[in-house]
Design a protein around this motif. Structure first.
Motif, short mmCIF file in Angstrom:
data_model
loop_
_atom_site.label_atom_id
_atom_site.label_comp_id
_atom_site.label_asym_id
_atom_site.label_seq_id
_atom_site.Cartn_x
_atom_site.Cartn_y
_atom_site.Cartn_z
N SER A 102 0.82 -1.21 0.00
CA SER A 102 0.00 0.00 0.00
C SER A 102 0.86 1.26 0.00
O SER A 102 0.47 2.28 -0.58
N SER A 130 3.31 -7.99 0.94
CA SER A 130 1.99 -7.96 1.57
C SER A 130 2.06 -8.43 3.01
O SER A 130 1.24 -8.04 3.84
N LEU A 246 -11.24 -1.23 1.12
CA LEU A 246 -9.83 -0.96 0.87
C LEU A 246 -9.49 0.44 1.40
O LEU A 246 -10.37 1.19 1.81
N PHE A 247 -8.21 0.79 1.36
CA PHE A 247 -7.81 2.14 1.75
C PHE A 247 -8.64 3.17 0.99
O PHE A 247 -8.80 3.08 -0.23
N TRP A 250 -6.95 4.72 -1.92
CA TRP A 250 -6.84 3.82 -3.07
C TRP A 250 -8.12 3.87 -3.90
O TRP A 250 -8.09 3.81 -5.13
#
Length: 304
Positions: A102, A130, A246-247, A250
């Motif tokens: 990320s 990850s 998700l973030f 993102w």
């Protein structure tokens, strides 16, 4: 007996990496060159340093003895060369950072180009994973981590956005067909796009609650690897395959252009942003010190 310093470097690199391929990857060399260097060193010394099979490379007793004596010497040489490096107008050398995937999308793009422009003689290597592993693996100098991954006796320097959130979203077509969940627990009835770490662990969906965060066990027809396949998760959600979590940063482009519709926003989990993470008890090489100084302009370091 004198031995070329490059041959000694090759011996130490292979011993530390446990093999020629891994040593080549870490040092930026190639396996055949390292193998040839070790072979020439063994010929000049007149002893075998490594036992080689098709699958393993292991030190012999003579090799172990040599490495035990060489390691502190080579470390001192590196320290001496780095001390000289500090007298240069512009630091040079290699900086290796171990970061979550990320960070390569949400943190580093705003930092790396300007850093490289400021320090053209530094070679920056990013190892993105990850799984959260030891940042000093693969000879990394520092890493980027979140609060829960920090250890004692380290220094944490804020890097990137100080607050982040996870965001849940789905396409308008999906919501029209399946309805919009009104509470995170409603997700058990939806097709959710899940992520799996390289370790095999399936990522849980954690939401903000009134007292404390709570987790929801979701299911769905699509599972992607966390890191390299997250863009596939986003594109699949846009195509109507299910709900993605998700973030927020993102997903922001897809949220802003309407390709995805935000859902369950009152329950989105907020958390502290990442930190540049390094061991202050080690000698800090010049490239890392330059990066630390560069990042300090974005926040204040905190001793953990």
């Amino acid at each position: 007996m004198k031995l070329d310093f490059a041959l000694l470097n090759a011996i130490v690199a292979v011993a530390n990496a446990g093999g020629f391929r891994e040593a080549a990857r870490i040092t930026g060399s190639n396996p055949s060159r390292l193998s040839d260097a070790v072979r020439r060193a063994e010929q000049q010394l007149g002893v075998r340093l490594f036992n080689r099979t098709t699958r393993t490379v292991a030190l012999t007793e003579a090799g172990k003895m040599l490495i035990e004596r060489l390691q502190p010497v080579m470390s001192e040489v590196d320290a001496a060369l780095d001390a000289i490096n500090r007298y240069r107008t512009t630091p040079s050398g290699t900086l290796r950072l171990n970061v979550p995937v990320s960070a390569t999308r949400l943190v580093l793009p705003a930092i790396v180009p300007d850093f490289l422009a400021r320090y053209p003689d530094i070679r920056l290597e990013i190892i993105a994973e990850s799984n959260v592993l030891d940042i000093f693996r693969d000879s990394c100098d520092a890493g980027i981590r979140y609060d829960e991954c920090l250890e004692q006796d380290m220094v944490a320097l804020p890097i990137g956005p100080r607050r982040q959130r996870f965001a849940a979203a789905a396409s308008a077509a999906y919501l029209q067909q399946h309805g919009c969940p009104e509470h995170p627990r409603d997700l058990v009835h939806h097709n959710c796009i899940r992520g799996r770490y390289a370790s095999g662990v399936m990522a849980e969906w954690e939401f903000s609650g009134e007292a404390e965060p709570f987790r929801v066990q979701v299911n769905g027809s699509l599972v992607v690897s966390i890191g390299g396949a997250m863009d596939l998760a986003v594109q699949s959600a846009i195509a109507g395959s299910g709900v993605v979590y998700l973030f927020e940063e993102w997903l922001r482009p897809s949220l802003e252009n309407g390709a995805l519709i935000p859902i369950l926003e009152p329950w989105w989990l907020s958390f502290n942003g990442p930190y540049l993470y390094y061991n202050s008890r080690r000698l800090i090489p010049a490239p890392l010190q330059a990066f630390i100084d560069f990042v300090r302009t974005m926040g204040q370091a905190t001793d953990i």
